[in-house]
Design a protein around this motif. Structure first.
Motif, PDB file in Angstrom:
ATOM      1  N   PRO A 206       0.847  -1.201   0.000  1.00 41.32           N
ATOM      2  CA  PRO A 206       0.000   0.000   0.000  1.00 41.32           C
ATOM      3  C   PRO A 206       0.881   1.250   0.000  1.00 41.32           C
ATOM      4  N   LEU A 207       0.483   2.248  -0.758  1.00 43.21           N
ATOM      5  CA  LEU A 207       1.339   3.436  -0.907  1.00 43.21           C
ATOM      6  C   LEU A 207       1.662   4.085   0.431  1.00 43.21           C
ATOM      7  N   THR A 208       0.678   4.093   1.346  1.00 45.69           N
ATOM      8  CA  THR A 208       0.927   4.790   2.611  1.00 45.69           C
ATOM      9  C   THR A 208       1.852   3.994   3.536  1.00 45.69           C
ATOM     10  N   ASP A 209       2.212   2.760   3.154  1.00 49.72           N
ATOM     11  CA  ASP A 209       3.215   2.018   3.933  1.00 49.72           C
ATOM     12  C   ASP A 209       4.630   2.415   3.525  1.00 49.72           C
ATOM     13  N   ILE A 210       4.758   3.269   2.527  1.00 51.22           N
ATOM     14  CA  ILE A 210       6.083   3.612   2.024  1.00 51.22           C
ATOM     15  C   ILE A 210       6.568   4.880   2.717  1.00 51.22           C
ATOM     16  N   PRO A 211       7.764   4.840   3.331  1.00 52.60           N
ATOM     17  CA  PRO A 211       8.263   6.050   3.979  1.00 52.60           C
ATOM     18  C   PRO A 211       8.388   7.178   2.947  1.00 52.60           C
ATOM     19  N   GLY A 212       7.959   8.357   3.307  1.00 52.48           N
ATOM     20  CA  GLY A 212       7.987   9.476   2.361  1.00 52.48           C
ATOM     21  C   GLY A 212       6.620   9.721   1.749  1.00 52.48           C
ATOM     22  N   ILE A 213       5.695   8.784   1.957  1.00 51.13           N
ATOM     23  CA  ILE A 213       4.328   9.001   1.481  1.00 51.13           C
ATOM     24  C   ILE A 213       3.419   9.126   2.702  1.00 51.13           C
ATOM     25  N   GLY A 214       3.273  10.338   3.169  1.00 55.52           N
ATOM     26  CA  GLY A 214       2.339  10.607   4.256  1.00 55.52           C
ATOM     27  C   GLY A 214       0.963  10.872   3.694  1.00 55.52           C
ATOM     28  N   ALA A 215       0.038  11.289   4.571  1.00 56.72           N
ATOM     29  CA  ALA A 215      -1.339  11.492   4.135  1.00 56.72           C
ATOM     30  C   ALA A 215      -1.423  12.554   3.037  1.00 56.72           C
ATOM     31  N   GLY A 216      -0.649  13.633   3.186  1.00 61.64           N
ATOM     32  CA  GLY A 216      -0.708  14.732   2.211  1.00 61.64           C
ATOM     33  C   GLY A 216      -0.253  14.288   0.829  1.00 61.64           C
ATOM     34  N   VAL A 217       0.899  13.630   0.778  1.00 62.20           N
ATOM     35  CA  VAL A 217       1.416  13.154  -0.513  1.00 62.20           C
ATOM     36  C   VAL A 217       0.479  12.099  -1.086  1.00 62.20           C
ATOM     37  N   ALA A 218      -0.053  11.228  -0.231  1.00 60.79           N
ATOM     38  CA  ALA A 218      -0.967  10.178  -0.708  1.00 60.79           C
ATOM     39  C   ALA A 218      -2.179  10.822  -1.381  1.00 60.79           C
ATOM     40  N   ALA A 219      -2.692  11.902  -0.806  1.00 59.05           N
ATOM     41  CA  ALA A 219      -3.850  12.578  -1.393  1.00 59.05           C
ATOM     42  C   ALA A 219      -3.480  13.192  -2.739  1.00 59.05           C
ATOM     43  N   ARG A 220      -2.290  13.761  -2.817  1.00 58.01           N
ATOM     44  CA  ARG A 220      -1.859  14.352  -4.088  1.00 58.01           C
ATOM     45  C   ARG A 220      -1.639  13.269  -5.141  1.00 58.01           C
ATOM     46  N   LEU A 221      -1.094  12.136  -4.695  1.00 61.31           N
ATOM     47  CA  LEU A 221      -0.903  11.017  -5.628  1.00 61.31           C
ATOM     48  C   LEU A 221      -2.261  10.560  -6.157  1.00 61.31           C
ATOM     49  N   ALA A 222      -3.243  10.455  -5.253  1.00 70.16           N
ATOM     50  CA  ALA A 222      -4.570   9.991  -5.668  1.00 70.16           C
ATOM     51  C   ALA A 222      -5.173  10.951  -6.695  1.00 70.16           C
ATOM     52  N   ARG A 223      -4.952  12.258  -6.470  1.00 76.79           N
ATOM     53  CA  ARG A 223      -5.500  13.232  -7.429  1.00 76.79           C
ATOM     54  C   ARG A 223      -4.820  13.119  -8.790  1.00 76.79           C
ATOM     55  N   ALA A 224      -3.587  12.564  -8.801  1.00 80.87           N
ATOM     56  CA  ALA A 224      -2.892  12.354 -10.081  1.00 80.87           C
ATOM     57  C   ALA A 224      -3.126  10.926 -10.596  1.00 80.87           C
ATOM     58  N   ASP A 225      -4.147  10.248 -10.044  1.00 82.49           N
ATOM     59  CA  ASP A 225      -4.496   8.875 -10.438  1.00 82.49           C
ATOM     60  C   ASP A 225      -3.398   7.866 -10.148  1.00 82.49           C
ATOM     61  N   VAL A 226      -2.576   8.167  -9.155  1.00 81.47           N
ATOM     62  CA  VAL A 226      -1.565   7.197  -8.744  1.00 81.47           C
ATOM     63  C   VAL A 226      -2.092   6.544  -7.472  1.00 81.47           C
ATOM     64  N   ASN A 227      -2.644   5.334  -7.638  1.00 85.98           N
ATOM     65  CA  ASN A 227      -3.339   4.686  -6.522  1.00 85.98           C
ATOM     66  C   ASN A 227      -2.714   3.366  -6.103  1.00 85.98           C
ATOM     67  N   ASN A 228      -1.672   2.948  -6.793  1.00 83.69           N
ATOM     68  CA  ASN A 228      -1.018   1.703  -6.396  1.00 83.69           C
ATOM     69  C   ASN A 228       0.455   1.771  -6.762  1.00 83.69           C
ATOM     70  N   PHE A 229       1.176   0.752  -6.315  1.00 85.71           N
ATOM     71  CA  PHE A 229       2.630   0.792  -6.468  1.00 85.71           C
ATOM     72  C   PHE A 229       3.051   0.854  -7.933  1.00 85.71           C
ATOM     73  N   MET A 230       2.352   0.088  -8.799  1.00 84.28           N
ATOM     74  CA  MET A 230       2.765   0.062 -10.202  1.00 84.28           C
ATOM     75  C   MET A 230       2.632   1.442 -10.842  1.00 84.28           C
ATOM     76  N   ALA A 231       1.578   2.163 -10.476  1.00 83.65           N
ATOM     77  CA  ALA A 231       1.401   3.515 -11.022  1.00 83.65           C
ATOM     78  C   ALA A 231       2.491   4.437 -10.472  1.00 83.65           C
ATOM     79  N   LEU A 232       2.826   4.241  -9.207  1.00 82.67           N
ATOM     80  CA  LEU A 232       3.896   5.041  -8.600  1.00 82.67           C
ATOM     81  C   LEU A 232       5.216   4.775  -9.322  1.00 82.67           C
ATOM     82  N   TRP A 233       5.445   3.518  -9.603  1.00 80.99           N
ATOM     83  CA  TRP A 233       6.684   3.094 -10.267  1.00 80.99           C
ATOM     84  C   TRP A 233       6.822   3.733 -11.649  1.00 80.99           C
ATOM     85  N   ARG A 234       5.705   3.888 -12.336  1.00 85.48           N
ATOM     86  CA  ARG A 234       5.758   4.400 -13.710  1.00 85.48           C
ATOM     87  C   ARG A 234       5.984   5.910 -13.792  1.00 85.48           C
ATOM     88  N   LEU A 235       5.873   6.604 -12.672  1.00 84.25           N
ATOM     89  CA  LEU A 235       6.100   8.049 -12.707  1.00 84.25           C
ATOM     90  C   LEU A 235       7.530   8.351 -13.138  1.00 84.25           C
TER      91      LEU A 235
END
Ligand SMILES: [Mg+2]
Length: 463
Positions: A206-235
């Motif tokens: 889960p993205l929020t289990d990753i250090p450096g992804i707090g609630a604020g960053v997680a919300a911004r990631l979600a707004r950029a349609d990054v909702n899982n690790f694979m999407a995060l990886w592709r950035l």
């Protein structure tokens, strides 16, 4: 409902830059991250052996109305975890040991653990009382050897500190990945995460289990349609930067993709230099001069950042294959004499070690690091030293002052030479303070300025 307006501006993807598509094998397993399991509960079991293997919780105070700040792994099958109220824990597991926290004791055991691990590898950074990153030398970066090192560390902890202090170790190319690897198996895990295992080895995280992804960053990631690790990886790095809204995003990207980034100078945890040795310097006695020059250069930077170090490490590559390393700890210091003395000790150890095996080998490279850095007067430990050993602290300050004066003169000379244009290699020999005649090191060989065209011995200073 998410409106388009809330979406951060994310740049489109570019083809990756050449420097970022280096083969996966170029990213060595350089970090070992250790996370102690249920640490406070572990220390209680360590100090109270009758609690070994039993359910234990630690509470912030001796009260029935608080929640657990740690729960031993034996308590977890009962549904007890951090945050469980004491009364509920007693209901779920009658007879559970409820121990009020003893933070001073946890600090003492933390130091014992760090000392034990540093017998095996140099410390890079302490993240918290139960988490720290260590550096694997080049010769230990093969997965099998790295696992061996980790097993030796665990055995050393069991033998020399205590079997109650279990840990999960992660080994990976960066601190971020090594921490994620450590998280994979708890308790008592040992996980190697190679670059080529990515992204699939982490795809379920889960993205929020990753250090450096707090609630604020997680919300911004979600707004950029990054909702899982694979999407995060592709950035891409610049997309990460836009989502984080700062350079932190790019740093995170690098950590995730196996590229270790250098921390800000003020947050530095180590300063060091490394040199591949040419034929001219591959004999141990020549290589030693290079190591000393590199150490002086690191020490000059240490003083420039107004920091103190508390350990020095040396690692060498041995031709045709192999390596050797050692480290020394000391009370916080800025004194190059002390650093050189310890380096020489380690060098003598290296030579003695090799002589037992036969003639001295040729060396392929040397690396020296100053570790355990702290801003002058910043740490509680330094404050303690200041009270306990005023004479040593004063002497260190005096010697550091001398070295600082030399640093300043050399910096002035550098500035002058820069205005006059690049001097020849020959001229360069005369450009820095030199204290006695010694056929030293050709400076241009180092390719960077160092404090001395030759390396002084302590005895050459009169004071
Ligand atoms: Mg932990």
């Amino acid at each position: 409902m998410r409106s388009e307006r809330e979406k951060p501006e994310i740049p489109d993807a570019d083809p990756p830059a050449a420097s970022l598509v280096a083969p996966a094998t170029d990213r060595p397993l350089s970090c070992l991250f250790i996370d102690f399991n249920a640490y406070f509960a572990g220390v209680e079991q360590h100090d109270h052996p009758e609690l070994m293997g039993k359910p234990v919780i630690v509470t912030p105070l001796a009260s029935e109305h608080t929640g657990a700040i740690a729960a031993s792994y034996e308590a977890r099958p009962f549904g007890i975890k951090r945050g469980t109220k004491v009364a509920d824990a007693r209901k779920l597991c009658p007879g559970i040991a409820v121990m009020p926290a003893r933070h001073d004791r946890y600090v003492v055991v933390h130091k014992q653990l760090m000392t034990e691990i540093e017998r095996h590898i140099p410390l890079e950074k302490v993240y918290s009382i139960d988490e720290a990153a260590f550096r694997l030398s080049r010769s230990e970066q093969d997965p099998a050897r790295a696992m061996d090192t980790a097993r030796r560390i665990k055995e050393g902890i069991t033998r020399n500190v205590g079997p109650a202090l279990r840990s999960s170790i992660g080994i990976a190319p960066t601190r971020l990945l090594a921490k994620l690897a450590a998280e994979r198996v708890k308790p008592d895990g040992l996980t190697v995460l190679r670059q080529e295992d990515l992204p699939h080895a982490l795809e379920d995280i889960p993205l929020t289990d990753i250090p450096g992804i707090g609630a604020g960053v997680a919300a911004r990631l979600a707004r950029a349609d990054v909702n899982n690790f694979m999407a995060l990886w592709r950035l891409q790095p610049k997309q990460a930067r836009a989502i984080w809204g700062s350079v932190m995003g790019e740093r995170f990207w690098h950590g995730l993709h196996g590229f270790e980034t250098v921390e800000e100078p003020t947050k530095k945890s180590m300063i060091g230099h490394s040199r591949v040795l040419t034929r001219e310097h591959e004999a141990p006695e020549k290589a030693r001069i290079v190591a000393r020059a590199l150490l002086l250069k690191a020490a000059s930077r240490l003083r420039h950042y107004e920091m103190h170090a508390s350990s020095v490490s040396l690692s060498v590559r041995i031709r045709p294959e192999g390596g050797w390393q050692s480290a020394r700890r000391f009370k916080h210091s800025q004194d190059s004499f002390l650093f050189l003395k310890l380096l020489d000790e380690m060098w003598a150890e290296l030579c003695a070690n090799q002589r037992r095996k036969g003639p001295l080998p040729r060396l392929g490279g040397v690396t020296v690091y100053l570790h355990g850095l702290a801003k002058c007067g910043e740490t509680a430990l330094e404050q303690l030293e200041l009270f306990a050993e005023p004479e040593r602290v004063e002497k260190d300050a005096r010697r550091a002052g001398l070295w600082k004066a030399i640093d300043d003169i050399n910096a002035d000379l550098d500035a002058k030479f820069q205005r006059l244009g690049t001097p020849t290699a020959k001229g360069e020999h005369k450009r820095h303070i030199s204290l006695a005649s010694q056929s030293g090191l050709a400076l241009n060989y180092l390719g960077v300025k160092i404090a001395f065209s030759r390396v002084p011995e302590e005895a050459e200073f009169l004071y």
